[in-house]
Design a protein around this motif. Structure first.
Motif, PDB file in Angstrom:
ATOM      1  N   LEU A  68       0.813  -1.197  -0.014  1.00  0.00           N
ATOM      2  CA  LEU A  68      -0.101  -0.079  -0.067  1.00  0.00           C
ATOM      3  C   LEU A  68       0.797   1.124  -0.051  1.00  0.00           C
ATOM      4  CD1 LEU A  68      -2.742  -1.008   2.346  1.00  0.00           C
ATOM      5  CD2 LEU A  68      -2.864  -1.045  -0.114  1.00  0.00           C
ATOM      6  N   VAL A  69       1.987   1.238   0.600  1.00  0.00           N
ATOM      7  CA  VAL A  69       2.999   2.385   0.688  1.00  0.00           C
ATOM      8  C   VAL A  69       3.472   2.301  -0.734  1.00  0.00           C
ATOM      9  CG1 VAL A  69       5.381   3.281   1.174  1.00  0.00           C
ATOM     10  CG2 VAL A  69       3.721   2.079   3.015  1.00  0.00           C
ATOM     11  N   ASP A  70       3.899   1.492  -1.634  1.00  0.00           N
ATOM     12  CA  ASP A  70       4.247   1.511  -2.989  1.00  0.00           C
ATOM     13  C   ASP A  70       3.134   2.022  -3.833  1.00  0.00           C
ATOM     14  OD1 ASP A  70       6.084   0.902  -5.172  1.00  0.00           O
ATOM     15  OD2 ASP A  70       4.394  -0.476  -5.669  1.00  0.00           O
ATOM     16  N   ARG A  71       1.804   1.585  -3.464  1.00  0.00           N
ATOM     17  CA  ARG A  71       0.723   1.961  -4.315  1.00  0.00           C
ATOM     18  C   ARG A  71       0.444   3.595  -4.152  1.00  0.00           C
ATOM     19  NH1 ARG A  71      -5.095  -0.624  -3.002  1.00  0.00           N
ATOM     20  NH2 ARG A  71      -4.098  -2.572  -3.757  1.00  0.00           N
ATOM     21  N   GLY A  72       0.442   4.105  -2.897  1.00  0.00           N
ATOM     22  CA  GLY A  72       0.350   5.501  -2.504  1.00  0.00           C
ATOM     23  C   GLY A  72       1.382   6.311  -3.169  1.00  0.00           C
ATOM     24  N   THR A  73       2.726   6.052  -2.916  1.00  0.00           N
ATOM     25  CA  THR A  73       3.817   6.544  -3.744  1.00  0.00           C
ATOM     26  C   THR A  73       3.427   6.683  -5.198  1.00  0.00           C
ATOM     27  OG1 THR A  73       5.436   5.647  -2.092  1.00  0.00           O
ATOM     28  CG2 THR A  73       6.199   6.629  -4.107  1.00  0.00           C
ATOM     29  N   LYS A  74       2.890   5.860  -5.872  1.00  0.00           N
ATOM     30  CA  LYS A  74       2.767   5.834  -7.228  1.00  0.00           C
ATOM     31  C   LYS A  74       1.583   6.903  -7.743  1.00  0.00           C
ATOM     32  CE  LYS A  74       4.832   1.560  -8.439  1.00  0.00           C
ATOM     33  NZ  LYS A  74       4.737  -0.100  -8.610  1.00  0.00           N
ATOM     34  N   MET A  75       0.605   6.777  -6.746  1.00  0.00           N
ATOM     35  CA  MET A  75      -0.426   7.743  -6.937  1.00  0.00           C
ATOM     36  C   MET A  75       0.068   9.242  -6.787  1.00  0.00           C
ATOM     37  SD  MET A  75      -3.531   6.511  -4.555  1.00  0.00           S
ATOM     38  CE  MET A  75      -4.209   4.590  -4.256  1.00  0.00           C
ATOM     39  N   ILE A  76       0.901   9.321  -5.821  1.00  0.00           N
ATOM     40  CA  ILE A  76       1.578  10.757  -5.700  1.00  0.00           C
ATOM     41  C   ILE A  76       1.968  11.257  -6.832  1.00  0.00           C
ATOM     42  CG2 ILE A  76       2.882  12.190  -4.406  1.00  0.00           C
ATOM     43  CD1 ILE A  76       2.169  10.522  -2.012  1.00  0.00           C
ATOM     44  N   MET A  77       3.263  10.318  -7.324  1.00  0.00           N
ATOM     45  CA  MET A  77       3.916  10.284  -8.524  1.00  0.00           C
ATOM     46  C   MET A  77       3.293  10.810  -9.593  1.00  0.00           C
ATOM     47  SD  MET A  77       6.541   7.127  -9.576  1.00  0.00           S
ATOM     48  CE  MET A  77       6.926   7.158 -11.367  1.00  0.00           C
ATOM     49  N   ASN A  78       2.114   9.827  -9.837  1.00  0.00           N
ATOM     50  CA  ASN A  78       1.255  10.244 -11.363  1.00  0.00           C
ATOM     51  C   ASN A  78       0.459  11.291 -11.166  1.00  0.00           C
ATOM     52  OD1 ASN A  78       2.399   7.678 -12.453  1.00  0.00           O
ATOM     53  ND2 ASN A  78       0.677   6.459 -11.512  1.00  0.00           N
ATOM     54  N   GLU A  79      -0.110  11.799 -10.047  1.00  0.00           N
ATOM     55  CA  GLU A  79      -0.841  12.757  -9.906  1.00  0.00           C
ATOM     56  C   GLU A  79       0.032  14.288  -9.973  1.00  0.00           C
ATOM     57  OE1 GLU A  79      -4.403  15.282  -8.595  1.00  0.00           O
ATOM     58  OE2 GLU A  79      -4.089  13.068  -9.378  1.00  0.00           O
ATOM     59  N   LEU A  80       1.199  14.146  -9.180  1.00  0.00           N
ATOM     60  CA  LEU A  80       1.793  15.440  -9.292  1.00  0.00           C
ATOM     61  C   LEU A  80       2.970  15.435 -10.350  1.00  0.00           C
ATOM     62  CD1 LEU A  80       2.346  15.870  -5.408  1.00  0.00           C
ATOM     63  CD2 LEU A  80       0.443  16.919  -6.927  1.00  0.00           C
ATOM     64  N   LYS A  81       3.089  14.208 -11.049  1.00  0.00           N
ATOM     65  CA  LYS A  81       4.223  14.181 -12.459  1.00  0.00           C
ATOM     66  C   LYS A  81       5.451  14.605 -11.641  1.00  0.00           C
ATOM     67  CE  LYS A  81       0.808  13.984 -15.439  1.00  0.00           C
ATOM     68  NZ  LYS A  81      -0.202  13.407 -14.739  1.00  0.00           N
ATOM     69  N   ILE A  82       5.925  13.810 -10.557  1.00  0.00           N
ATOM     70  CA  ILE A  82       7.278  13.882  -9.932  1.00  0.00           C
ATOM     71  C   ILE A  82       7.988  12.370  -9.926  1.00  0.00           C
ATOM     72  CG2 ILE A  82       6.657  15.807  -8.469  1.00  0.00           C
ATOM     73  CD1 ILE A  82       6.016  14.315  -5.953  1.00  0.00           C
ATOM     74  N   SER A  83       9.154  12.569  -9.527  1.00  0.00           N
ATOM     75  CA  SER A  83       9.990  11.181  -9.641  1.00  0.00           C
ATOM     76  C   SER A  83       9.173  10.275  -8.375  1.00  0.00           C
ATOM     77  CB  SER A  83      11.336  11.439  -9.260  1.00  0.00           C
ATOM     78  OG  SER A  83      11.533  11.893  -8.205  1.00  0.00           O
ATOM     79  N   TYR A  84       9.615   8.822  -8.389  1.00  0.00           N
ATOM     80  CA  TYR A  84       9.250   8.075  -7.385  1.00  0.00           C
ATOM     81  C   TYR A  84       9.791   8.569  -5.882  1.00  0.00           C
ATOM     82  CZ  TYR A  84       8.154   3.460  -5.134  1.00  0.00           C
ATOM     83  OH  TYR A  84       7.567   2.588  -4.214  1.00  0.00           O
ATOM     84  N   GLU A  85      11.093   8.812  -6.066  1.00  0.00           N
ATOM     85  CA  GLU A  85      11.788   9.382  -4.934  1.00  0.00           C
ATOM     86  C   GLU A  85      11.219  10.568  -4.209  1.00  0.00           C
ATOM     87  OE1 GLU A  85      13.803   6.444  -7.069  1.00  0.00           O
ATOM     88  OE2 GLU A  85      13.369   8.362  -7.857  1.00  0.00           O
ATOM     89  N   GLU A  86      10.782  11.546  -4.859  1.00  0.00           N
ATOM     90  CA  GLU A  86      10.112  12.636  -4.477  1.00  0.00           C
ATOM     91  C   GLU A  86       8.877  12.144  -3.751  1.00  0.00           C
ATOM     92  OE1 GLU A  86      10.402  16.712  -6.636  1.00  0.00           O
ATOM     93  OE2 GLU A  86      10.583  15.219  -8.290  1.00  0.00           O
ATOM     94  N   ALA A  87       8.097  11.651  -4.345  1.00  0.00           N
ATOM     95  CA  ALA A  87       6.785  10.846  -4.035  1.00  0.00           C
ATOM     96  C   ALA A  87       6.806  10.449  -2.652  1.00  0.00           C
ATOM     97  CB  ALA A  87       6.142  10.225  -5.070  1.00  0.00           C
TER      98      ALA A  87
END
Length: 275
Positions: free
Chosen positions: A232-251
């Motif tokens: 779920l942490v990984d899924r949440g990170t990818k949601m933020i990454m896709n929504e904000l168009k930022i890198s996985y690390e930033e998310a």
């Protein structure tokens, strides 16, 4: 009013013990295919109940599911999945089962026959007319559930139900009944099968549609889910990454800071506006 229990009617199949495994599976699957069609006919009833649930929860009330046996367990499953999925308090959607928590794992003899315990179980949660109570019973004849709803009605508490027989005593007790008539079970009277599947699908609809109406989903994402495991942490990170168009690390960093997908997105957007 005539009341005929289709949930107890003789199976459309006979000599089950003479069927091969493949024949058993094909026949069970054919019966299962009829369930969504039965639910489709009940959509107007389901919509009416959900409108009531949304009204009550928006005004600070709670949703209670109450049932016995399989029906009670299904209500508890749906209630227990609301906090991790939608980030709501465990006190918002509450599942009660005849016989108490012990009955989740094993049958408690005659617990469903009590005409007093259902209302007592609700009172233990300080039930009030701010809340809404949904009785679940495939047969529509479970005394524990019917009497609980009748007591709710006397106390101006909104009541609904999910049952798989038409014109059952439970439907008559509920202000907003849902009747999903799935017909005879593959194994006669085994209402954990089609009736159980129907109840699970309706419960999914009630909780999901309600939570979306309460603003617990953004786009099509569970932005308020609890980050309770690595998946779920990984899924949440990818949601933020896709929504904000930022890198996985930033998310990932944002999520670590804010511990919640919605909060991470909101803070990032707020900070971006004020740069």
């Amino acid at each position: 009013m005539d009341f005929y229990k289709t949930t107890e009617a003789d199976s459309n199949y006979n000599n089950l013990e003479q069927m091969s495994v493949q024949e058993l599976l094909v026949n069970i699957n054919n019966e299962d295919k009829t369930v969504p069609l039965a639910i489709e006919k009940a959509l107007p009833q389901i919509e009416q109940l959900i409108q009531q649930v949304v009204l009550k929860l928006k005004a600070g009330g709670r949703l209670f599911y109450i049932g016995a046996g399989t029906s009670g367990r299904l209500g508890i499953v749906d209630a227990s999945e609301c906090p991790p999925t939608f980030g709501v308090s465990p006190d918002l959607v509450i599942g009660l089962i005849a016989g108490g928590d012990q009955a989740i794992r094993s049958a408690v003899e005659f617990a469903e026959d009590s005409t007093a315990q259902g209302w007592k179980d609700l009172q233990n949660h300080q039930i009030s007319n701010k809340d809404v109570v949904v009785g679940i019973a495939a047969s529509g004849t479970t005394p524990y559930v019917i009497s609980a709803l009748q007591n709710c009605n006397e106390n101006q508490i909104v009541t609904g139900c999910i049952t798989c027989n038409q014109n059952s005593p439970l439907s008559l007790a509920a202000q907003f009944p849902i009747e999903v008539v799935v017909g005879p079970e593959f194994v006669t009277g085994s209402s954990r099968m089609k009736a159980g599947t129907a109840q699970k699908l309706v419960l999914n609809m009630i909780s999901t549609a309600t939570m979306i109406q309460l603003g617990k989903v953004k786009g099509n994402k569970m932005v308020d889910m609890q980050l309770s495991n690595d998946k779920l942490v990984d899924r949440g990170t990818k949601m933020i990454m896709n929504e904000l168009k930022i890198s996985y690390e930033e998310a990932q960093e944002l999520l670590n800071t804010h511990k919640n997908v919605r909060a991470a997105i909101n803070h990032y957007n707020h900070d971006a506006k004020h740069l």
